[in-house]
Motif scaffolding. Structure first.
Motif: not given
Length: 115
Positions: A13-20, A28-37
């Motif tokens: 599921l995590s990979s699926w989100i990252d690969q959307s 990468p930092e924005a993606l991490l912020w988005g995942r935690v938010a």
């Protein structure tokens, strides 16, 4: 469900989100912020369901079920675990997320004097 399968599905599921398509171009930092938010957003949905279960909004009354609240709380947990999988994605071996969770539960229980 078997722990190994659950762990593998969380990673998938995590990979699926990252690969959307919307996430492939993100910094990468924005993606991490988005995942935690997203964890906070899911927590807000759990609070909204709690308001609905307890009828705290007089205009809406009891507008959610206990099952809906439970599902929202599980969404918070799953979103946190997929964010952790994202954070650990560069590790040479995929993290055993349920083992990490169990270790954290054990440490918190020790601090509380329960283990």
């Amino acid at each position: 469900m078997e722990p190994d399968r659950t762990n593998a599905l969380i990673h998938a599921l995590s990979s699926w989100i990252d690969q959307s398509p919307d996430n492939l171009h993100r910094d990468p930092e924005a993606l991490l912020w988005g995942r935690v938010a997203k964890v906070a957003e899911e927590a807000g949905e759990a609070i909204s369901a709690l308001v609905g279960v307890t009828g705290q909004n007089p205009r809406k009354g009891r507008s959610a079920t206990r099952q809906e609240l439970e599902n929202e709380l599980l969404d918070v947990a799953l979103t946190a675990l997929t964010a952790l999988a994202h954070l650990r994605a560069d590790d040479p071996r995929p993290a055993d997320l349920l083992d990490l969770l169990a270790g954290h539960v054990e440490a918190v229980a020790r601090r509380a004097g329960l283990a």
